[in-house]
Scaffold this motif. Structure first.
Motif, PDB file in Angstrom:
ATOM      1  N   THR A 402       0.805  -1.223   0.000  1.00  0.00           N
ATOM      2  CA  THR A 402       0.000   0.000   0.000  1.00  0.00           C
ATOM      3  C   THR A 402       0.839   1.275   0.000  1.00  0.00           C
ATOM      4  O   THR A 402       0.453   2.263  -0.613  1.00  0.00           O
ATOM      5  CB  THR A 402      -0.908   0.023   1.247  1.00  0.00           C
ATOM      6  N   GLY A 659      -4.367   3.264   4.248  1.00  0.00           N
ATOM      7  CA  GLY A 659      -5.473   4.113   3.837  1.00  0.00           C
ATOM      8  C   GLY A 659      -6.193   3.605   2.613  1.00  0.00           C
ATOM      9  O   GLY A 659      -7.312   4.029   2.308  1.00  0.00           O
ATOM     10  N   GLY A 660      -5.572   2.677   1.876  1.00  0.00           N
ATOM     11  CA  GLY A 660      -6.188   2.163   0.654  1.00  0.00           C
ATOM     12  C   GLY A 660      -7.451   1.381   0.916  1.00  0.00           C
ATOM     13  O   GLY A 660      -8.439   1.496   0.172  1.00  0.00           O
ATOM     14  N   GLN A 663     -10.443   3.673   1.599  1.00  0.00           N
ATOM     15  CA  GLN A 663     -10.947   4.293   0.365  1.00  0.00           C
ATOM     16  C   GLN A 663     -11.782   3.308  -0.437  1.00  0.00           C
ATOM     17  O   GLN A 663     -12.838   3.659  -0.984  1.00  0.00           O
ATOM     18  CB  GLN A 663      -9.770   4.802  -0.466  1.00  0.00           C
ATOM     19  N   LEU A 664     -11.324   2.044  -0.507  1.00  0.00           N
ATOM     20  CA  LEU A 664     -12.070   1.043  -1.261  1.00  0.00           C
ATOM     21  C   LEU A 664     -13.424   0.775  -0.605  1.00  0.00           C
ATOM     22  O   LEU A 664     -14.453   0.641  -1.296  1.00  0.00           O
ATOM     23  CB  LEU A 664     -11.250  -0.238  -1.357  1.00  0.00           C
ATOM     24  N   ASP A 666     -15.141   2.848   1.156  1.00  0.00           N
ATOM     25  CA  ASP A 666     -15.998   4.001   0.875  1.00  0.00           C
ATOM     26  C   ASP A 666     -16.633   3.891  -0.507  1.00  0.00           C
ATOM     27  O   ASP A 666     -17.791   4.286  -0.714  1.00  0.00           O
ATOM     28  CB  ASP A 666     -15.183   5.294   0.984  1.00  0.00           C
ATOM     29  N   GLN A 667     -15.888   3.350  -1.473  1.00  0.00           N
ATOM     30  CA  GLN A 667     -16.448   3.147  -2.811  1.00  0.00           C
ATOM     31  C   GLN A 667     -17.602   2.140  -2.775  1.00  0.00           C
ATOM     32  O   GLN A 667     -18.628   2.327  -3.433  1.00  0.00           O
ATOM     33  CB  GLN A 667     -15.354   2.649  -3.765  1.00  0.00           C
ATOM     34  N   LYS A 692     -13.755   6.876  10.752  1.00  0.00           N
ATOM     35  CA  LYS A 692     -13.246   7.007   9.386  1.00  0.00           C
ATOM     36  C   LYS A 692     -14.178   6.378   8.352  1.00  0.00           C
ATOM     37  O   LYS A 692     -14.203   6.812   7.202  1.00  0.00           O
ATOM     38  CB  LYS A 692     -11.864   6.343   9.282  1.00  0.00           C
ATOM     39  N   THR A 693     -14.899   5.317   8.723  1.00  0.00           N
ATOM     40  CA  THR A 693     -15.678   4.543   7.755  1.00  0.00           C
ATOM     41  C   THR A 693     -17.132   4.435   8.231  1.00  0.00           C
ATOM     42  O   THR A 693     -17.391   4.238   9.418  1.00  0.00           O
ATOM     43  CB  THR A 693     -15.086   3.125   7.584  1.00  0.00           C
TER      44      THR A 693
END
Length: 784
Positions: A402, A659-660, A663-664, A666-667, A692-693
């Motif tokens: 990552t 952090g990856g 982000q995934l 969140d998608q 965060k999520t």
């Protein structure tokens, strides 16, 4: 050849007038002023502290004899002056060789005079007829100021004199008016002597500095000559007589030996080469071998010998053959030599690179194997024990995947530094490669010692790291074997320690495992399992089971969690706890996870539309860039609504990622997919992940469920806190592992949204799930 710079003022003839700056106007003093000012650099804080401190002492002393407003006014002026002077002088480029320094020198002298006026005043704060006691007390403090100034600013005698003389005269005047003329005379004499001392001390200081500069310049010149000589030629001729004494010494040889041709003529060659060792007779072995060959009148070629030149160790390569006259009479030796110090250093560096890891500076596998061989040999001969600890970092792969290899390399360097800090006498740590390290222990009393060190290693390595503004967490798995009990050879002991390491990682990592004989069978079982696992998808050996999830209030079925099962012809039924970690290590989890996702979506389309399906996703899947497209493809091919799919992740996903993964996720949430945080509270800082999520569900681990049913205060508090937290964030809660009516009623009383466990149903095949639905679209209820 570069000539030495000359100075208008010779180092040993510095007149006091010149030193004080009282010489003829426009006199060229060279770098004298900068030499005087250089010692003042960085001492501003000391002068400030000294001035303020002495002012406070003087204030407290004079309170008994001077009115408070007068004493306080003087103290305020002294403190303000101290800070003002500190700021002004701190900004000066003191000792800058590029500047003449006259302006800075003058400013320092002015400030010394200002300070003298300030410190000359306390003697008169009682008026023109001060008492002897008052003047003496002030004089004592002033003398301390003078002495301190003479020490701190001795290189600037004029500044010292501009302070000492006015203060001494002021004190002498006050003592005279106070009726103590003898003490007044002593004050004058003391001030004069101290001023003279400062001048003399400054002369000694400047002479010493000039001598250092001259010595430095000469050293630079010699170094330049050496470099020029080495660039033109590295070889020289040498010759001895029949007594092995140097004759016809060439200038090159004399230069290489740091002497003159005349001084070396007639000196024994061994004496010229050995330096101080000539007196003791303790010659290096190679010099002793050369002397023996010359004594036997034998030729030698490319002989590498250590040479001591002015106390410096060099390495020379010498070749020579005996000289004979027409009658065959031995005349001596004639040979050629060259300085190979640099080449030898390069060779040693190459040898070091072959034995040490470039990234961490630790010994590499080759060096560790040699050390382990020595430890084993000693253990066998002395009938003691040694140990080998194999260390593998947990969650390191995610850092490389990552954040990139540069960050991973920096992390490895920090790990190596921590590991090295734990080493004591008889311990050697090294890097085997990748994220694997090892430690060799000599003279181990028992296996407990090795295990204790391993525990310390895990605790030390597991502390957080900060690399390029990233806070990273890695753990360590450690396996160890004791020699010669667990292996009498390097290969055997290494293999067995490696097996113990596999055992540690199989148990989840971050633990210590010792070698036992049964590990060979387990390793073979693991090998066979991995081999069978690689073909399990193609052979259709996987099957999904589904465990019901019900609404806590009325037991209404609202979904299922998909759980993978593996039945192999050779191994039989293999539990997920055994093959899932193996699949992750073998990089098989992504294709298996994709199969689970597509199968679960397809099966869920056969259920009533109000039921959801939950699947577990590992950290390795979330680091796969194609995972999001796989999810979209699975939903599209099956026709399942995104709102009916729930993805479960654990906290380890965030610990292994920079952090990856967030982000995934969140998608996926943006697509309408629900997100569940599994095993909440059993890991690390879960509240940070909730912030965060956008999770839709928090799952409470079975350990808390069991504890709450038994009345554990901690478990009850945790469940209530989780429920309250979820309610405040608009999330639901699912309690796992409810097996008894007491556990179910307890969870209902706490307000849990959903319950999952054997009480409502065990995991079942897809066909059994369909039997729960009498008619398509019915709302199903699982009876207790």
């Amino acid at each position: 050849m570069r000539s030495l710079p000359t100075d208008p003022i010779a180092a040993d003839t510095i007149p006091a007038r010149t030193l004080l700056g009282l010489g003829p106007r426009g006199q060229d003093t060279g770098n004298l002023r900068q030499l005087q000012l250089a010692p003042l650099r960085g001492r501003g804080a000391l002068r400030l502290a000294m001035g303020v401190g002495m002012a406070l002492v003087a204030f407290l002393t004079m309170l008994h004899n001077v009115a408070l407003p007068v004493a306080g006014g003087w103290l305020g002026i002294a403190i303000l002056f101290g800070f003002w002077s500190y700021r002004r002088i701190r900004s000066l480029p003191l000792g800058d060789p590029k500047l003449p320094g006259h302006a800075e020198y003058a400013m320092c002298n002015r400030h010394a005079l200002y300070s003298a006026l300030l410190w000359g005043a306390p003697f008169w704060l009682q008026g023109l007829a001060p008492t002897v006691d008052h003047v003496l007390s002030m004089w004592t403090i002033a003398v301390l100021m003078m002495l301190t100034l003479a020490i701190v600013a001795h290189s600037v005698p004029l500044a010292c004199a501009l302070f000492i003389v006015p203060v001494s005269l002021s004190a002498a005047g006050a003592l005279a008016l106070a009726g103590a003329p003898q003490l007044a005379a002593i004050a004058v004499v003391a001030g004069a002597l101290l001023s003279a001392f400062c001048v003399r001390f400054a002369q000694i200081h400047i002479r010493s500095r000039r001598a250092e500069e001259t010595l430095h310049e000469k050293s630079e010149t010699v170094s330049l000559l050496l470099r020029e000589f080495e660039e033109t030629s590295a070889d020289w001729l040498w010759q001895t007589d029949n007594n092995r004494r140097l004759v016809h010494v060439s200038p090159r040889l004399a230069y290489a030996l740091g002497s003159t041709a005349e001084g070396l003529e007639g000196i024994p060659l061994l004496q010229a080469l050995s330096g101080d060792a000539w007196e003791t007779g303790l010659f290096p072995k190679s010099l002793h071998d050369m002397a023996e060959r010359m004594k036997r009148r034998e030729s030698f070629s490319n002989l590498i010998v250590p040479v001591s030149i002015d106390g410096r160790a060099r390495w020379w390569e010498l070749s020579a053959s005996p000289r004979l006259d027409e009658t065959g009479k031995f005349l001596g030796f004639r040979g050629v030599g060259s300085d190979v110090t640099e080449q030898r250093a390069t060779a040693e560096q190459i040898a070091k690179m072959a034995r040490f890891d470039n990234l961490t500076g630790l010994p590499n596998r080759l060096s560790l194997n040699e050390d382990l061989a020595r430890a084993l040999t000693h253990a066998v001969e002395a009938k003691t024990r040694c140990a080998l600890l194999m260390i593998d970092l947990d969650r390191f792969k995610a850092v490389n995947d990552t954040l990139g290899h540069p960050v991973g390399d920096k992390l490895l360097a920090q790990v190596a530094a921590r590991l090295k800090g734990l080493m004591e006498r008889g311990m050697t740590c090294g890097r085997l490669g990748g994220d694997e390290f090892a430690v060799v222990l000599h003279n181990v009393p028992s296996a407990d010692v090795a295990e204790t060190l391993a525990q310390r290693i895990i605790a030390t390595i597991s502390r957080p790291y900060v690399v390029d503004n990233h806070q990273l967490f890695v753990g360590a798995s450690v396996g160890f074997a004791i020699g010669p009990t667990d292996g009498a050879t390097v290969e055997t002991l290494t293999r067995n320690a490696d097996l113990a390491l596999y055992k540690s990682k199989d148990k989840g990592g971050n633990i210590v495992a010792a070698y036992v004989a049964s590990l060979h069978a387990q390793a073979e079982e693991r090998r066979v399992m991995e081999q069978e696992l690689r073909g399990a998808l193609e052979r259709g050996e996987f099957e999904l089971y589904y465990q019901p999830v019900v609404t806590a209030a009325d037991g209404t079925l609202n979904g299922f969690e998909a759980l993978i099962r593996w039945h192999n012809q050779k191994l039989g039924n293999v539990s997920p706890g055994r093959f899932i970690p193996l699949a992750e290590d073998a990089r098989l989890i992504s294709p298996i996870g994709e199969w689970v996702l597509r199968t679960a979506c397809r099966e869920a389309m056969k259920w009533p539309s109000n039921l959801k399906v939950a699947i577990n996703v590992s950290a390795d899947q979330l680091t796969d860039p194609s995972f999001a497209s796989v999810v979209v493809s699975a939903l599209a091919q099956s026709g399942l609504s995104p709102q009916r799919l729930e993805i479960e992740v654990t906290e380890s996903v965030f610990l292994r990622d920079g952090g990856g993964a967030a982000q995934l996720l969140d998608q996926l949430i943006a697509l309408g997919i629900r997100l569940s945080l599994d095993d909440f509270g059993t890991g690390y800082s879960s509240l940070g992940y909730l912030r965060k999520t956008q999770f839709s569900t928090i799952k409470v681990d079975r350990s808390f469920v069991v504890g709450a049913a038994k009345g554990s205060i901690e478990s009850i508090a945790i469940i209530r806190a989780v429920v309250a937290l979820a309610d405040s964030l608009g999330m639901s809660t699912t309690a796992e592992g409810a097996e008894t009516e007491l556990e179910v009623e307890t969870l209902r009383s706490f307000g849990c949204s959903n319950i999952q466990g054997y009480y409502y149903g065990r995991p079942m095949p897809a066909a059994d799930v369909l039997t729960l639905f009498r008619r398509p679209g019915d709302v199903a209820t699982v009876a207790a």
